[in-house]
Design a protein around this motif. Structure first.
Motif, mmCIF file in Angstrom:
data_model
loop_
_atom_site.group_PDB
_atom_site.id
_atom_site.type_symbol
_atom_site.label_atom_id
_atom_site.label_comp_id
_atom_site.label_asym_id
_atom_site.label_seq_id
_atom_site.Cartn_x
_atom_site.Cartn_y
_atom_site.Cartn_z
ATOM 1 N N ARG A 10 7.684 -1.819 1.412
ATOM 2 C CA ARG A 10 7.627 -2.779 2.524
ATOM 3 C C ARG A 10 8.770 -3.773 2.472
ATOM 4 O O ARG A 10 9.287 -4.198 3.511
ATOM 5 C CB ARG A 10 6.283 -3.515 2.512
ATOM 6 C CG ARG A 10 6.122 -4.482 3.665
ATOM 7 C CD ARG A 10 4.761 -5.132 3.685
ATOM 8 N NE ARG A 10 4.552 -6.099 2.627
ATOM 9 C CZ ARG A 10 3.545 -6.981 2.587
ATOM 10 N NH1 ARG A 10 2.634 -6.958 3.545
ATOM 11 N NH2 ARG A 10 3.432 -7.826 1.584
ATOM 12 N N PHE B 120 7.562 -1.767 9.037
ATOM 13 C CA PHE B 120 6.931 -2.840 8.264
ATOM 14 C C PHE B 120 5.412 -2.764 8.405
ATOM 15 O O PHE B 120 4.675 -2.924 7.427
ATOM 16 C CB PHE B 120 7.447 -4.201 8.744
ATOM 17 C CG PHE B 120 6.973 -5.364 7.920
ATOM 18 C CD1 PHE B 120 7.672 -5.775 6.798
ATOM 19 C CD2 PHE B 120 5.825 -6.057 8.266
ATOM 20 C CE1 PHE B 120 7.244 -6.851 6.038
ATOM 21 C CE2 PHE B 120 5.377 -7.132 7.520
ATOM 22 C CZ PHE B 120 6.088 -7.525 6.399
ATOM 23 N N THR C 141 2.906 -1.876 5.360
ATOM 24 C CA THR C 141 1.854 -2.854 5.066
ATOM 25 C C THR C 141 0.501 -2.160 5.023
ATOM 26 O O THR C 141 -0.329 -2.423 4.136
ATOM 27 C CB THR C 141 1.845 -3.969 6.127
ATOM 28 O OG1 THR C 141 3.088 -4.683 6.075
ATOM 29 C CG2 THR C 141 0.707 -4.950 5.877
#
Length: 415
Positions: free
Chosen positions: A110, A119, A123
């Motif tokens: 990430r 991203f 995550t």
């Protein structure tokens, strides 16, 4: 076979009598629980203090940011629901070890993301590991420490808050130590995740239970019992309470630093205030879980904690900069609804098998119910002038949480 191996491998009786593990294995289990709990929040709470920098760097809109703050609830609902079945097939210790490795890999990757969608995906990967451990830790507590459910739940809840507050307080200084790059501040928490894996591997190697479908299967729920929970009013009361407190918690995690920064406070101060709200849970979680474990009813505690949350969010609605430390303290007390919910899950189930089923049921559905909360706050923040409209929505959620706290805390066992 050691006594601890029996704890994992042998079928439990309906009354789930306490069994005494070997002292060394029990110590390893305590260390494993604490290290796993330390990692249940940094992947989430490290983001809030640098959220503005991440948004600017990745050109992320408020709605996408709201999606990011909802990812924990999505992962816990979708991935967490598979945890009891995985534990039944492979053993809880081994599954938690793999979950820790997935978390570490996700956190590292990430920090290299240069696209908002990537991203979000990475995550989700890191939080998938957290989701599995989140569901299984109450079951591990009931299995290995059946006579100390309240105390051990308080211990790992305390560790959870240490991890959450440390990530909130240290992410900005870590980023500043590397030239102010948020990527280093977020990626550094992968080291803590790696540290949690070895003790769970040690526990997994001692496991001698057979795969699912054999008579010696250990930790998981028999598939036929899920419907019984769906017809139990206490299980649903716990689920609603869990979902509402989770929604409020992830709104705090995702947006509290931004609320303070929009009120004119610096990034460092906003992160420190948020860390205070998490740090309060360190002593309070241990004390509250121990007290709750001795009470027949937990309704009064749950209502009082909800009232603190209403007062804290009300203060933010009035003026975040008027008394920021007071609002942070009140919200820190409100965050204790999470360890209280875990303690109630452990106490409502008659044995470790029921607790595993109940934990999976409550957490998967509860987190699913909590998904819209942070997302709605992000959308309202995008389209409203200031924070009063989003915070009005949050205050309504807290009122409902207080209402369902009463049936959730009643003295009734399931199973």
């Amino acid at each position: 076979m050691t006594t601890d191996e029996v704890n994992e491998s042998a079928p439990r009786s309906p009354t789930d009598p306490p069994r005494a593990p070997l002292r060394g294995v029990r110590r390893t289990a305590v260390v494993a629980l604490v290290l796993a709990a330390l990692n249940l929040r940094p992947g989430v709470t490290s983001l809030g203090p640098v959220l503005e920098e991440v948004r600017d760097s990745l050109d992320m809109s408020g709605s996408v940011t709201g999606l990011v703050t909802s990812i924990p609830a999505v992962c816990f609902a979708v991935v967490g629901s598979t945890a009891p079945l995985l534990a039944r097939r492979f053993g809880a210790s081994g599954v938690i070890a793999v979950a820790g490795a997935v978390l570490a890999v996700g956190l590292v990757l990430r920090s290299f993301a240069f696209d908002p969608i990537l991203f979000v995906v990475l995550t989700a990967l890191s939080l998938a590991g957290i989701a599995v451990a989140n569901v299984l830790l109450p079951m591990v507590v009931k299995q290995r420490f059946p006579d100390r459910v309240g105390a051990m739940t308080g211990l790992y809840s305390m560790a959870l808050n240490v991890g959450a507050s440390s990530a909130a307080a240290l992410t900005v200084p870590l980023a500043q130590a590397f030239g102010g790059d948020w990527r280093y501040g977020l990626g550094a928490w992968s080291v803590l995740a790696v540290m949690a894996v070895p003790p769970w591997l040690i526990l997994a190697r001692r496991r001698t239970d057979r795969p699912a479908g054999s008579t010696g299967g250990a930790a998981g729920p028999p598939p036929a019992t899920g419907g019984r929970l769906s017809r139990d009013p206490t299980a649903w009361a716990l689920t609603l309470y869990f979902g509402l407190q989770a929604s409020a918690a992830y709104i705090i995690i995702g947006w509290l630093p931004q609320i303070f920064r929009d009120a004119g406070l610096s990034a460092g101060t906003a992160g420190l205030l948020f860390s205070v709200s998490s740090l309060l849970g360190v002593p309070l979680s241990l004390a509250l879980s121990a007290v709750a474990g001795r009470l027949r009813h937990q309704s009064g505690l749950a209502v009082a904690i909800g009232a603190c949350g209403f007062a804290g969010f009300g203060g933010l609605w009035f003026d975040p900069a008027a008394a920021p430390w007071l609002w942070a303290v009140l919200l820190g007390i409100a965050n204790c609804s999470f360890p209280l919910a875990l303690t109630m899950i452990g106490m409502r189930g008659r044995d470790s098998t029921t607790v595993a089923r109940l934990s999976g049921f409550v957490q998967s559905i509860g987190y699913a119910l909590s998904i819209p909360g942070p997302l709605v706050v992000g959308v309202l923040y995008d389209h409203a002038d200031g924070w009063r409209l989003p915070l009005t929505f949050v205050l309504l959620l807290i009122l409902v949480q207080i209402a369902v706290a009463v049936p959730a805390g009643r003295d009734r066992q399931i199973g």
